[in-house]
Design a protein around this motif. Sequence first.
Motif, PDB file in Angstrom:
ATOM      1  N   THR A 572       0.832  -1.206   0.000  1.00 61.31           N
ATOM      2  CA  THR A 572       0.000   0.000   0.000  1.00 61.31           C
ATOM      3  C   THR A 572       0.864   1.252   0.000  1.00 61.31           C
ATOM      4  N   ALA A 573       1.925   1.227   0.804  1.00 63.57           N
ATOM      5  CA  ALA A 573       2.821   2.383   0.873  1.00 63.57           C
ATOM      6  C   ALA A 573       3.525   2.610  -0.454  1.00 63.57           C
ATOM      7  N   ARG A 580      -5.581   2.787  -4.608  1.00 68.54           N
ATOM      8  CA  ARG A 580      -6.340   2.018  -3.635  1.00 68.54           C
ATOM      9  C   ARG A 580      -6.059   0.529  -3.852  1.00 68.54           C
ATOM     10  N   LEU A 581      -5.729  -0.162  -2.770  1.00 71.82           N
ATOM     11  CA  LEU A 581      -5.469  -1.600  -2.837  1.00 71.82           C
ATOM     12  C   LEU A 581      -6.715  -2.364  -2.405  1.00 71.82           C
ATOM     13  N   LEU A 582      -7.204  -3.226  -3.295  1.00 70.37           N
ATOM     14  CA  LEU A 582      -8.281  -4.156  -2.965  1.00 70.37           C
ATOM     15  C   LEU A 582      -7.675  -5.543  -2.784  1.00 70.37           C
ATOM     16  N   LEU A 597      -7.548 -11.583  11.722  1.00 70.95           N
ATOM     17  CA  LEU A 597      -6.478 -10.943  12.487  1.00 70.95           C
ATOM     18  C   LEU A 597      -5.740  -9.877  11.700  1.00 70.95           C
ATOM     19  N   VAL A 598      -5.607 -10.078  10.391  1.00 71.02           N
ATOM     20  CA  VAL A 598      -4.758  -9.191   9.584  1.00 71.02           C
ATOM     21  C   VAL A 598      -5.589  -8.354   8.623  1.00 71.02           C
ATOM     22  N   LEU A 599      -6.272  -9.038   7.709  1.00 72.13           N
ATOM     23  CA  LEU A 599      -6.906  -8.318   6.612  1.00 72.13           C
ATOM     24  C   LEU A 599      -8.004  -7.375   7.089  1.00 72.13           C
ATOM     25  N   ARG A 600      -8.859  -7.864   7.965  1.00 76.13           N
ATOM     26  CA  ARG A 600      -9.957  -7.009   8.403  1.00 76.13           C
ATOM     27  C   ARG A 600      -9.467  -5.844   9.253  1.00 76.13           C
ATOM     28  N   ASP A 601      -8.373  -6.064   9.975  1.00 72.74           N
ATOM     29  CA  ASP A 601      -7.809  -4.967  10.751  1.00 72.74           C
ATOM     30  C   ASP A 601      -7.278  -3.871   9.830  1.00 72.74           C
ATOM     31  N   GLY A 606      -8.185   1.509   7.074  1.00 67.95           N
ATOM     32  CA  GLY A 606      -8.156   2.234   5.812  1.00 67.95           C
ATOM     33  C   GLY A 606      -6.917   1.992   4.976  1.00 67.95           C
ATOM     34  N   ALA A 607      -6.080   1.012   5.362  1.00 65.81           N
ATOM     35  CA  ALA A 607      -4.868   0.738   4.591  1.00 65.81           C
ATOM     36  C   ALA A 607      -5.203   0.038   3.280  1.00 65.81           C
ATOM     37  N   LEU A 608      -6.318  -0.655   3.245  1.00 62.95           N
ATOM     38  CA  LEU A 608      -6.751  -1.367   2.035  1.00 62.95           C
ATOM     39  C   LEU A 608      -8.242  -1.626   2.148  1.00 62.95           C
TER      40      LEU A 608
END
Length: 773
Positions: A572-573, A580-582, A597-601, A606-608
């Motif tokens: 993303t950075a 925008r990353l999907l 644990l990871v993706l939904r967080d 708003g990172a992706l």
Amino acid sequence: MPRFSVIVPVFKVQGFLRECLDSVLEQSFDDLEVIAVDDCSPDGCGAILDEYAARDPRVKAVHLPENVGLGRARNAGLPHATGDYVLFLDSDDRYTPGLLRAVADRLDATGDPDILVFDHVRTHWWGRAGRSDAADLLEQAGAGTFDIRRSPEYLRLFLVAWNKAYRRDFFLGHGFRYRPGLYEDAPVTYQSMVTAERIACLDRVGVEYRQRRQGAITRTPGRKHFDIFEQYEGLFAFLAERPGLDWARPLLFERALDHMLFAVARPERVLRGDRKEFYRHIRAFYRRHVPPGFTPPPDSRRAEIRLLALAPHHRAHLALGLWRRGSKATRRAASRLRDLVARHAKRSWYRVQLRRPLDPRLAVYSAGHSRAVNGDPRAIHAKAAELAPRVRGVWVVRPDALDRVPPGVECVTTGSWRYYRVMARATHWFNDCNWAGDLVKRPGSVHVQTHRGTPLKHMALDLLDRPGARHGTNVRGMLRRSDRWDVSLVANRHSEEVWQRAYPCHFASLRSGSPRNDVLVSGGAEHGTGRGAQLRERLGIDARETVVLYAPTLRDYRRGRHVWRVGLEALTASLGPGHRLLVRLHPSLARHPERALVLRDLHRRGALTDVTDEPHVEEVLLAADALVTDYSALMFDYAVLDRPIVIHADDWAAFRATRGAYFDITAEPPGHVTRSDEELAKAFTSGSWRDEESARLRAAFRERFCEYDDGRAAERVVRQVLLGEPPEAMTADGDGREDSDGREGGGGRTRQDGVVVRIPKAVDRSARLPQLR
């Protein structure tokens, strides 16, 4: 003049042909030529042979104007052979690496004998394999030569054409030719073996002899097995013309009887109702050709052969020959009967419904193991509502998936009373997976398998040598359910070949394109309108943002633990502002705890944007400006849009070793290939993700894998399957892709690039698909 001429007769084996030819052409010993004889094959075999001949001067493609059968196809290749030695290879088998080098060395060491015999391994479709029963004989032969008169035991070597190298002058000089019909190997093998003055053996497995699940004539019962008598009559006519071979008559007489008794004892060859007649033919052969003073050898057949001289005891002979197999068959039948009784008790309602006639205006649909209403079945259902409104479409969904059924769509839940009533009466069945094993395929019904995209990784039968990937998968059960397919939809020739190999079942391939991709063709030109734009708006994505979709697939060698192959925050950075990353995970990973644990967080921060739960992947693809994936089949669909693709293959070697792949995606990619987070980030920061090289790679990929995706796939399926219209009812926008090849009743018949595909009439219970050879 080459050292070897390898003659390959070809008929309806397009799923195996490339592997066969490659096994010859990639041998370490390359002083050879391949004469591939297209026996008027109705599938894509002829085009494959022309392709190989065009790129390799060692290959000569011979196209026969009519089908002549395996034996005469071999004969047709002989005039084109120029090598010192002639070898025959069946087109669904393959050579083992290094075979021809070993054969050449043994021929040199033995001074060019008339015949050299090598071993084979029998590979069954479920994966079990073993050397031939004659392996000990090959080992005992040593490095010298022999003849049959002094070593008659070598007549027991496997009775086929493809385990030998024949000196061409010897083979042609004696006029050996294969006769038409089944068991054509027997006369030529025995004629050549008793005629040869010098025979050598090579104790090495040279051929992988494929025991195909379906299509093998030796495992198809019927009257064709009576050909064995004409073949052996030809052999004894050959002996009658050569008094010098009288010594061989008792040996070959015993071998002929052994072969006939072997055939009559096998229910997969001689039908039960034909066994008495078959036995009478054996006994008549015995009376005509028994040599004076003949004594059966002291082996397991001795008692059976003696009984042939005693007509009243033919029943005793049959009991002796069939008892062992009969008892096993009886046990299997008893087991099936118990299962049948249990199913009858559980589903008596279903049985009652099955007595009612099929409803030609009823079609059932299912997708994703009945968990959703999407994919190819959804596209076909929508087009059917437009073009065939009189055909009622009913979706089959699991009880826990009812909330995913769109308003106004009729559905039934699996296991319900309505479910069994609908499934018993439906004429047309559409699914991208397999239907439940307890459902009955009724005569007159048409099952259409849409699949779930173009295959990169190994599927079905090809998983048998991948124990880690097939863990928990019942390949036998999968293929039994696949036996019900009538029509298989394909988007490209690659898929057509793979499906016919991975699913060795009787079905016709329809070169329709992928119905779910129609929207990508029609709606992919403009980003600002259509379903993709609607999804972007719903997800809060600005129309000026560049959307990158990351879609990883499952790793079979990481079962039980999900490992992220890409650093999502770092990616993303690297994309920077205005991007925008999907992220869309494989369905099997959608409920994985790592996602929570990871993706939904990351999604909450708003990172992706997590789009795994979006019901229609076509909308996600339309919304994206670029795709990053590893080995997901989504790449083939996304290529329809002609937008940039980046392949992130950091673990390609491990993935290919454990799951298997039909081609090397890193060598034939649809765009640039990266192997680390740094390389992936650089692809976007440098802009190479959409440079000219990326476009060149994508164009080649699209040409191969988007071959039939013209935006009218769903219409093509509806018109030809549901409406039974002939292909001339559709005009392929003037591109000449489809042309008429006649009509048959209410069914359609399509000639597409030289391949005839028959769609069976839904209401005609006698309609049949083309039979495999």
